[in-house]
Design a protein around this motif. Structure first.
Motif, PDB file in Angstrom:
ATOM      1  N   HIS A 100       0.792  -1.230   0.000  1.00  0.00           N
ATOM      2  CA  HIS A 100       0.000   0.000   0.000  1.00  0.00           C
ATOM      3  C   HIS A 100       0.827   1.284   0.000  1.00  0.00           C
ATOM      4  O   HIS A 100       0.433   2.281  -0.606  1.00  0.00           O
ATOM      5  CB  HIS A 100      -0.940   0.013   1.216  1.00  0.00           C
ATOM      6  N   VAL A 101       1.968   1.273   0.703  1.00  0.00           N
ATOM      7  CA  VAL A 101       2.767   2.488   0.888  1.00  0.00           C
ATOM      8  C   VAL A 101       4.247   2.192   0.662  1.00  0.00           C
ATOM      9  O   VAL A 101       4.724   1.109   1.013  1.00  0.00           O
ATOM     10  CB  VAL A 101       2.601   3.050   2.330  1.00  0.00           C
ATOM     11  N   GLY A 138       5.209   4.373  -7.917  1.00  0.00           N
ATOM     12  CA  GLY A 138       3.768   4.486  -7.679  1.00  0.00           C
ATOM     13  C   GLY A 138       2.950   3.696  -8.683  1.00  0.00           C
ATOM     14  O   GLY A 138       1.989   3.011  -8.327  1.00  0.00           O
ATOM     15  N   GLU A 152       1.294   4.471  -2.556  1.00  0.00           N
ATOM     16  CA  GLU A 152       1.589   5.882  -2.293  1.00  0.00           C
ATOM     17  C   GLU A 152       3.065   5.993  -1.939  1.00  0.00           C
ATOM     18  O   GLU A 152       3.579   5.162  -1.191  1.00  0.00           O
ATOM     19  CB  GLU A 152       0.754   6.386  -1.118  1.00  0.00           C
TER      20      GLU A 152
END
Length: 245
Positions: A113-114, A130, A136
């Motif tokens: 996710h990150v 990304g 993110e």
């Protein structure tokens, strides 16, 4: 569960391997022991792939990936790139990056996710991270170190960071990543977390020198005690149904 292993007398397992929820990469070595430890734990769930990058064995320090994709440096040869694309599932995008900071594993840390990246990484590279990994991207340092990939390890469950990270930094990073974090060490006091540990949502591998206390911290923060792939899928499905109803 956390497993202790060694690559030809080296405890730096994160230098010679990359582990995600969808695949594992292992360096081509003189001994099959290292590869067989990964195969024994993971082969029922995900592919374990023998590879080199630019003819070198430090695959864990120059590659980074998650369940959506894999990033390799510009030094990766066409033959190695083709081998990775053939060996990995079709859903995983393998992307070669033209980046001055070519030790991608040292400069980027990511879960599904990150991603945290080195503060000096190119804007173009940031966009590729990304797009390919579907995450993110945040520019960060950890305890004053720009090499976030070396001093931090994160999964979708939690994260382990450099032991000198301040409480304020821990809280800031934790809210940024939306996962619990703890400061700790591996390999009997080594603060280079990325080199001493590889981990995904249900399994971890660390150096033989890692103490039982360090292993209990790793298993606690990454929630590995009762984790297995089918249980994680069930939990995700349950939470998905909860949100839909």
């Amino acid at each position: 569960m956390a497993v202790r292993t060694q690559f030809e007398n080296s405890n730096e397992v994160g230098v010679f391997s990359t582990l995600t929820n969808a695949y594992a990469l292992c360096a081509i070595g003189g001994s099959e022991n290292f590869y067989s430890v990964f195969e024994q734990e993971l082969a029922d769930h995900i592919p374990v792939i023998h590879t080199s990058i630019a003819g070198c064995r430090f695959v864990g320090r120059v590659t980074v990936g998650n369940r959506r994709g894999l990033l390799v440096p510009s030094t990766c040869t066409d033959a190695e790139l083709m081998h990775l694309r053939n060996a990995l599932p079709d859903s995983i995008v393998v992307q070669r990056i033209e980046e001055r900071l070519s030790a991608l594993g040292n400069c980027i840390v990511t879960n599904d996710h990150v991603a945290l990246v080195h503060t000096d990484i190119d804007r173009e590279t940031e966009d590729i991270i990304g797009d390919v990994l579907g995450v993110e991207v945040f520019r960060q340092n950890i305890a004053g170190n720009a090499l976030v990939g070396s001093y931090c390890k994160i999964t979708n469950q939690g994260g382990l960071v450099h032991p000198r990270t301040t409480v304020e930094d821990l809280e800031e990073l934790s809210s940024l990543l939306q996962i619990p974090l703890v400061a700790g060490t591996v390999n009997r006091g080594s603060d280079v977390i990325g080199a001493g540990l590889v981990v995904n949502d249900w399994c971890a591998f660390c150096g033989l020198d890692t103490t039982s206390t360090e292993i209990s911290v790793v298993e606690g923060i990454f929630k590995l005690q009762d984790a297995n792939p089918s249980k994680i899928v069930q939990d995700m499905r349950a939470s998905l149904i909860d949100t839909l109803t």
